[in-house]
Design an enzyme around this catalytic site. Structure first.
Site, PDB file in Angstrom:
ATOM      1  N   HIS A  83      12.990   3.547  13.770  1.00 52.29           N
ATOM      2  CA  HIS A  83      14.432   3.836  13.827  1.00 52.29           C
ATOM      3  C   HIS A  83      15.038   3.266  15.122  1.00 52.29           C
ATOM      4  CE1 HIS A  83      18.146   6.180  13.785  1.00 52.29           C
ATOM      5  NE2 HIS A  83      17.819   6.793  12.690  1.00 52.29           N
ATOM      6  N   GLU A 100      16.755  -0.753  11.247  1.00 48.75           N
ATOM      7  CA  GLU A 100      15.473  -0.052  11.135  1.00 48.75           C
ATOM      8  C   GLU A 100      14.564  -0.709  10.095  1.00 48.75           C
ATOM      9  OE1 GLU A 100      16.492   4.081  10.399  1.00 48.75           O
ATOM     10  OE2 GLU A 100      18.384   3.743  11.484  1.00 48.75           O
TER      11      GLU A 100
HETATM   12  O1  TA6 Z   1      18.737   6.102   9.956  1.00 47.26           O
HETATM   13  C1  TA6 Z   1      20.074   6.531   9.802  1.00 47.26           C
HETATM   14  C2  TA6 Z   1      20.088   8.048   9.759  1.00 47.26           C
HETATM   15  O2  TA6 Z   1      19.349   8.527   8.665  1.00 47.26           O
HETATM   16  C3  TA6 Z   1      21.537   8.528   9.723  1.00 47.26           C
HETATM   17  O3  TA6 Z   1      21.853   9.042   8.453  1.00 47.26           O
HETATM   18  C4  TA6 Z   1      21.579   9.574  10.835  1.00 47.26           C
HETATM   19  O4  TA6 Z   1      21.183  10.827  10.341  1.00 47.26           O
HETATM   20  C5  TA6 Z   1      20.567   8.983  11.802  1.00 47.26           C
HETATM   21  O5  TA6 Z   1      19.489   8.573  10.956  1.00 47.26           O
HETATM   22  C6  TA6 Z   1      20.190   9.855  12.979  1.00 47.26           C
HETATM   23  O6  TA6 Z   1      19.320  10.834  12.615  1.00 47.26           O
HETATM   24  P1  TA6 Z   1      18.748  11.808  13.788  1.00 47.26           P
HETATM   25  O7  TA6 Z   1      17.903  12.770  13.052  1.00 47.26           O
HETATM   26  O8  TA6 Z   1      17.970  10.945  14.742  1.00 47.26           O
HETATM   27  O9  TA6 Z   1      19.965  12.389  14.482  1.00 47.26           O
END
Ligand code: TA6
Length: 302
Positions: free
Chosen positions: A170, A273
């Site tokens: 991520h 990602e």
């Molecule tokens: O990867 C994108 C995502 O799934 C968004 O929908 C948002 O939720 C982001 O990840 C951040 O997630 P987190 O749990 O790190 O705040």
């Protein structure tokens, strides 16, 4: 002997590596190579920063990031594992899995003959993790730091039944201005638009940003570029073992609600990602290993 003292003793001769306890029970590694520097948190084997010499930081870390055991770090390269997004059946389980909020063990840290540094970690599964993931599983995260940053996340099914694996690197990338940034390499791909209720759409041209953007691109080819005219560079992302790419920027309203983006931090970051998400979730047979990798490299403009 404390964990910090034990690590400092074990790696006393490693002139490329130092350990710091940035908060109680929260240890980070500082890695210095001839090409770049990086910091990695033991929790989640989480790359926090990476900065090639002569470049602005490539990996973004929020100025308001919090460092505490069990709390995910805002920025860097959080490991979403062994599921991506919400758990398929248990709403109470943590979004993006538990890998990024449990301790990982440093198995090896070495300088390669060409000066790059390679770190190997494995997750220290605790009772909560085993309860949420009742499958005999081995995992490794490998981080190679040099002129490029290469991350490889491997998962092996040590059990007697297949299981479904969802995951993502991520990665938060630092950019000059989200409104002037675009992403090439996803043209023509179908994507799930999570800002539009999960509607399936098709990407026309490069990806640009006008507010909250949250998309899972499908059937991606593993080569994308973040084109940044402000910092006058393109960040090349080359992936293997992945056919889905997530693109995310929270926009101002959601970033403020999240509370750990810092002042207008959302204007200076974009997540691209490398993932196995949506219909790209991996079914791992007993004894099978799946490895997903991403390589990040900077091309300067002009
Ligand atoms: O990867 C994108 C995502 O799934 C968004 O929908 C948002 O939720 C982001 O990840 C951040 O997630 P987190 O749990 O790190 O705040």
């Amino acid at each position: 002997m404390t964990q910090l003292a034990d690590l400092q003793s074990r790696y006393a001769s490693a002139d490329f590596l130092s350990f710091t306890e940035v908060a109680p029970d929260f240890i980070t590694l500082k890695i210095t190579t001839p090409f770049s520097t990086a910091t990695v948190a033991l929790q989640g084997a989480h790359v926090m920063t990476w900065q090639p010499k002569g470049q602005k930081p490539v990996i973004w870390l929020s100025k308001a990031a919090k460092f505490a055991p069990g709390k995910s770090i805002r920025g860097g390269v959080p490991l979403c594992w062994p599921w991506f997004g919400a758990h398929a059946t248990e709403a109470a389980y943590p979004g993006h899995g538990f890998a990024r909020t449990i301790p990982w063990t440093l198995l090896d840290a070495r300088k390669l003959p060409d000066g790059r540094v390679r770190l190997e970690f494995e997750p220290a599964m605790n009772d909560t993790a085993r309860a949420q993931w009742p499958h005999a599983t081995s995992a490794r995260n490998s981080i190679t730091i040099g002129q490029e940053l290469v991350i490889g996340l491997s998962t092996r099914n040590d059990g007697k039944a297949p299981f479904q694996l969802g995951q993502a690197l991520h990665t938060y990338f630092e950019i000059g201005d989200i409104r002037q940034t675009s992403i090439a390499g996803l043209e023509g791909c179908a994507y799930i638009d999570k800002v539009a209720g999960g509607k399936l759409k098709k990407q026309k041209g490069a990806v640009s940003f006008a507010g909250e953007t949250d998309r899972v691109y499908l059937g991606t080819t593993g080569c994308t570029g973040i084109i940044d005219p402000v910092l006058k560079r393109t960040i090349l992302i080359t992936s293997t073992g992945s056919r889905s790419t997530v693109v995310w920027n929270p926009g101002a309203e959601k970033a403020t609600k999240m509370g750990d983006f810092g002042r207008q931090g959302e204007n200076k970051m974009v997540c691209v990602e490398t993932a196995n998400a949506a219909d790209d979730v991996i079914t791992l047979a007993p004894g099978e290993t799946h490895r997903m990798t991403a390589q990040y490299r900077v091309i300067k403009h002009g």
